[in-house]
Design a protein around this motif. Sequence first.
Motif, mmCIF file in Angstrom:
data_model
loop_
_atom_site.group_PDB
_atom_site.id
_atom_site.type_symbol
_atom_site.label_atom_id
_atom_site.label_comp_id
_atom_site.label_asym_id
_atom_site.label_seq_id
_atom_site.Cartn_x
_atom_site.Cartn_y
_atom_site.Cartn_z
ATOM 1 N N THR A 76 93.318 21.910 -50.494
ATOM 2 C CA THR A 76 92.977 21.172 -49.926
ATOM 3 C C THR A 76 91.535 20.335 -50.705
ATOM 4 O O THR A 76 90.720 20.853 -50.361
ATOM 5 N N PRO A 77 91.389 18.962 -51.213
ATOM 6 C CA PRO A 77 90.097 18.285 -51.158
ATOM 7 C C PRO A 77 89.935 18.137 -50.385
ATOM 8 O O PRO A 77 90.518 17.150 -49.307
ATOM 9 N N LEU A 78 88.153 18.376 -50.335
ATOM 10 C CA LEU A 78 88.201 17.811 -48.633
ATOM 11 C C LEU A 78 87.287 16.811 -49.390
ATOM 12 O O LEU A 78 86.778 16.040 -48.193
ATOM 13 N N GLY A 79 86.365 16.416 -50.389
ATOM 14 C CA GLY A 79 85.728 14.794 -51.276
ATOM 15 C C GLY A 79 85.719 15.544 -52.309
ATOM 16 O O GLY A 79 85.863 15.927 -53.142
ATOM 17 N N VAL A 80 85.404 13.418 -52.509
ATOM 18 C CA VAL A 80 85.970 13.871 -53.825
ATOM 19 C C VAL A 80 84.563 12.068 -54.379
ATOM 20 O O VAL A 80 85.002 11.342 -54.036
ATOM 21 N N SER A 81 84.040 12.589 -55.250
ATOM 22 C CA SER A 81 83.125 11.499 -55.530
ATOM 23 C C SER A 81 83.755 10.169 -56.402
ATOM 24 O O SER A 81 82.223 9.075 -56.036
ATOM 25 N N LYS A 82 84.089 10.972 -56.392
ATOM 26 C CA LYS A 82 84.952 8.871 -57.527
ATOM 27 C C LYS A 82 86.625 8.768 -57.326
ATOM 28 O O LYS A 82 87.447 10.040 -56.809
ATOM 29 N N HIS A 83 86.967 7.579 -56.845
ATOM 30 C CA HIS A 83 88.208 7.484 -56.941
ATOM 31 C C HIS A 83 88.990 7.842 -58.329
ATOM 32 O O HIS A 83 88.636 7.942 -59.689
ATOM 33 N N HIS A 84 90.300 8.491 -58.216
ATOM 34 C CA HIS A 84 90.919 9.135 -58.643
ATOM 35 C C HIS A 84 92.853 8.870 -58.033
ATOM 36 O O HIS A 84 92.986 8.879 -56.891
ATOM 37 N N GLU A 85 93.673 8.863 -58.427
ATOM 38 C CA GLU A 85 94.983 8.646 -58.377
ATOM 39 C C GLU A 85 95.125 9.817 -57.890
ATOM 40 O O GLU A 85 94.721 11.750 -58.306
#
Length: 283
Positions: free
Chosen positions: A216-225
Amino acid sequence: MEYSIDKSSYKLIPVQSGYIKPGEPYDVIIENAVDFLEDDDFLVVSETPLAVSQGRLVDEAEFKPSFSAYILADLWSKYLWGYILGPLLGIKKRTIKNLRKLPPEARSHKEVILNYYGWKHALKPASEAGVDLSNAPGTCVSLLPHDPQSLSEDMAAKIKSICNKNVTVMVIDTDATYKIGKMKFTSLPISIKEIRNNWGIFGYLLGRLGNIIGPTPLGVSKHHELDEIFQIAQAAEECQKIHENSMETVYEMQELLDGDVTTITIDMLDSIIHSPAIIVRKS
């Protein structure tokens, strides 16, 4: 290491460090990664070292188990899930084995979950609310990091300022995200906004009817698909699994450090090489 999934190929580079201690800045992860980073790389960071860095450790020995905690540990998790529901619902054999040998300390663990996250998460038989029993000293456990989205953005900004590389930082937890139809959900209390979260035992049970997408991704610094995010997370998790000092469970930590889990110290944890992050690069 090379990894391929759904016609995409990635190069994986582990970022190594010592044990990040409570209150110690997580900047060491960045410092040890910058020499290997290139533009458009992903830096995928495990949640536990960030949580420990934030001081989000809880000493379970300080929690006296309530009657509810006894029921949850001894009857619900150890026997009902270990011998009936676990095999019936096809959960991992390793998880069933671990449930059947739950120690008395599991009662204090359930009490911690009840206090911090409530019944919805305490009813989950294992890996409740993402609370990590491994990679923590003595009778301590680590909660999930505070505001992982801001952490990912802060790390990406620091990398940009140090080496002028445009990198996406992703914070992940190994607990699963599931999919039924177009709906994506996790039992964890937090996740990126595209995933429905905080479902606790209900997400765990519903997940038996769906498919596991990956960690599970909890945080992503930049938008991606979203599909790309999950591919990157899966690739990083596979790299972590083969690391020689992988401590996915508290039992693996105990075996690796050759000691009773309650006697494992920060110095012992610092005596081995850790891999708190993986650089993932499209091939």
